[in-house]
Design an enzyme around this catalytic site. Structure first.
Site, PDB file in Angstrom:
ATOM      1  N   ILE A   1       0.827  -1.199   0.000  1.00 39.81           N
ATOM      2  CA  ILE A   1       0.000   0.000   0.000  1.00 39.81           C
ATOM      3  C   ILE A   1       0.866   1.255   0.000  1.00 39.81           C
ATOM      4  O   ILE A   1       0.616   2.206  -0.752  1.00 39.81           O
ATOM      5  CB  ILE A   1      -0.970  -0.020   1.196  1.00 39.81           C
ATOM      6  CG1 ILE A   1      -2.016  -1.121   0.965  1.00 39.81           C
ATOM      7  CG2 ILE A   1      -1.637   1.340   1.390  1.00 39.81           C
ATOM      8  CD1 ILE A   1      -2.855  -1.447   2.151  1.00 39.81           C
TER       9      ILE A   1
ATOM     10  N   SER B   1       2.368   1.710  -3.502  1.00 42.49           N
ATOM     11  CA  SER B   1       1.414   2.237  -4.486  1.00 42.49           C
ATOM     12  C   SER B   1       1.077   3.692  -4.208  1.00 42.49           C
ATOM     13  O   SER B   1       0.983   4.508  -5.140  1.00 42.49           O
ATOM     14  CB  SER B   1       0.139   1.386  -4.505  1.00 42.49           C
ATOM     15  OG  SER B   1      -0.558   1.470  -3.278  1.00 42.49           O
ATOM     16  N   GLU B   2       0.898   4.053  -2.946  1.00 49.82           N
ATOM     17  CA  GLU B   2       0.553   5.430  -2.623  1.00 49.82           C
ATOM     18  C   GLU B   2       1.661   6.393  -3.032  1.00 49.82           C
ATOM     19  O   GLU B   2       1.389   7.478  -3.564  1.00 49.82           O
ATOM     20  CB  GLU B   2       0.270   5.563  -1.121  1.00 49.82           C
ATOM     21  CG  GLU B   2      -1.061   4.995  -0.681  1.00 49.82           C
ATOM     22  CD  GLU B   2      -2.240   5.713  -1.304  1.00 49.82           C
ATOM     23  OE1 GLU B   2      -2.276   6.960  -1.274  1.00 49.82           O
ATOM     24  OE2 GLU B   2      -3.142   5.029  -1.825  1.00 49.82           O
ATOM     25  N   VAL B   3       2.894   6.017  -2.795  1.00 46.20           N
ATOM     26  CA  VAL B   3       4.018   6.881  -3.176  1.00 46.20           C
ATOM     27  C   VAL B   3       4.111   6.984  -4.699  1.00 46.20           C
ATOM     28  O   VAL B   3       4.303   8.070  -5.260  1.00 46.20           O
ATOM     29  CB  VAL B   3       5.333   6.362  -2.578  1.00 46.20           C
ATOM     30  CG1 VAL B   3       6.530   7.142  -3.130  1.00 46.20           C
ATOM     31  CG2 VAL B   3       5.304   6.467  -1.052  1.00 46.20           C
TER      32      VAL B   3
ATOM     33  N   TYR C   1      -9.041  10.722   4.948  1.00 51.90           N
ATOM     34  CA  TYR C   1      -8.182  10.647   3.767  1.00 51.90           C
ATOM     35  C   TYR C   1      -8.684  11.624   2.720  1.00 51.90           C
ATOM     36  O   TYR C   1      -9.639  11.353   2.001  1.00 51.90           O
ATOM     37  CB  TYR C   1      -8.180   9.213   3.234  1.00 51.90           C
ATOM     38  CG  TYR C   1      -7.311   8.988   2.015  1.00 51.90           C
ATOM     39  CD1 TYR C   1      -6.049   9.563   1.903  1.00 51.90           C
ATOM     40  CD2 TYR C   1      -7.759   8.181   0.974  1.00 51.90           C
ATOM     41  CE1 TYR C   1      -5.257   9.338   0.788  1.00 51.90           C
ATOM     42  CE2 TYR C   1      -6.970   7.938  -0.143  1.00 51.90           C
ATOM     43  CZ  TYR C   1      -5.727   8.527  -0.229  1.00 51.90           C
ATOM     44  OH  TYR C   1      -4.936   8.301  -1.337  1.00 51.90           O
TER      45      TYR C   1
END
Length: 294
Positions: free
Chosen positions: A56, A59-61, A158
């Site tokens: 996770i 992918s977020e970065v 978020y």
């Protein structure tokens, strides 16, 4: 599915109207509308099928200011090379930057490797602790909230660009200079009624992506909106070309570098080289510049 081919514009916009208020009935209607949209038209990505904090965070970065179509192959490639925090922490920097090519913002790769090394203290994972997560290099408020929601189903707040677009469009269709603090308060009300937090935020993001294609950019009405500076002929472009030149073709002296990047002013090239050296991306020895392996 990375697009919404079966969804017509009229049907897509039907999830919006009328504009929603903040009373419980409108909040319930909005939740059900967004979740119904996601049930029929939600996109699927590999990083959505996991609760592994490493996958996770990766992918977020990668997804920060980068399109999903560019991230998908890089995400799979990284997992094949470095499947966990432990292996990424040991990745040689030159190899990491070589494989990062195409994603941009190389500092993200450096921070990602630094973060991976720091997870050793937690047994090569990330705990469900906001303070611990936000202590990682380059991990800000939104990425912290994403990890809490997607890895641990926690009701974090978020707020990222696609979610901001949905809230501004659906709840503030005429308002200008809307502050994130107000949107975060609205998100807190919305997420309080959600059991599957992970799917909820994916649904909001997907609808935000769709709205981007259908309507003028609502994010310009955010109090925090800033237009991204031009990339062409920017120092960011020079820095990226310097890193990939050295990562792709090996060490070079300054004269060779200036010659290869002759479309840019020599002073700017040398200034960017000096900055990259200070930041740890580049090493210099005997007038020769290279990407360090460690």
């Amino acid at each position: 599915m990375t697009s919404f081919p079966s969804l017509g514009e009229q049907e897509a916009l039907s999830y919006l109207w009328p504009p929603f208020g903040h009373d419980s009935a409108d909040l319930d209607l909005f939740r059900s509308s967004i979740l119904d949209f996601h049930a029929h038209h939600g996109r699927r990505f590999a990083w959505r099928e996991t609760s592994d904090p490493y996958r996770i965070l990766l992918s977020e970065v990668m997804l920060q200011q980068t399109q999903t179509s560019r991230v998908e192959p890089k995400y799979e490639q990284f997992l094949s090379l470095w499947p966990d925090f432990s292996s990424l922490a040991k990745a040689p920097l030159d190899e990491l930057l070589f494989h990062w090519k195409g994603l941009g913002y190389n500092r993200r790769a450096l921070n990602l490797r630094k973060s991976a090394a720091l997870t050793e203290q937690w047994g090569w994972t990330i705990p469900p602790d906001e303070k611990a997560i936000s202590s990682l290099p380059g991990v800000g408020k939104a990425t912290t909230a994403a990890l809490l929601a997607f890895a641990y189903q926690m009701q974090s707040i978020y707020l990222e660009t696609n979610i901001r677009r949905v809230l501004l469009t659906c709840f503030y269709p005429e308002a200008e200079h809307v502050k994130d603090k107000e949107l975060e308060q609205l998100l807190a009300l919305l997420v309080a009624g959600i059991e599957d937090v992970k799917s909820w935020y994916y649904a909001l993001m997907d609808y935000g992506v769709l709205l981007k294609a259908l309507l003028p950019n609502a994010n310009t009405r955010s109090a925090h909106y800033t237009r991204q500076s031009a990339f062409e002929n920017s120092n960011r472009q020079i820095r990226g070309q310097l890193i990939h030149l050295l990562a792709d073709t090996g060490a070079k002296d300054s004269r060779e570098i200036v010659s290869i990047l002759s479309r840019f002013d020599e002073e700017r090239i040398l200034s960017c080289l000096a900055d990259l050296q200070k930041e740890g991306f580049v090493q210099e020895s005997g007038g020769v510049y290279r990407i360090p392996r460690e």
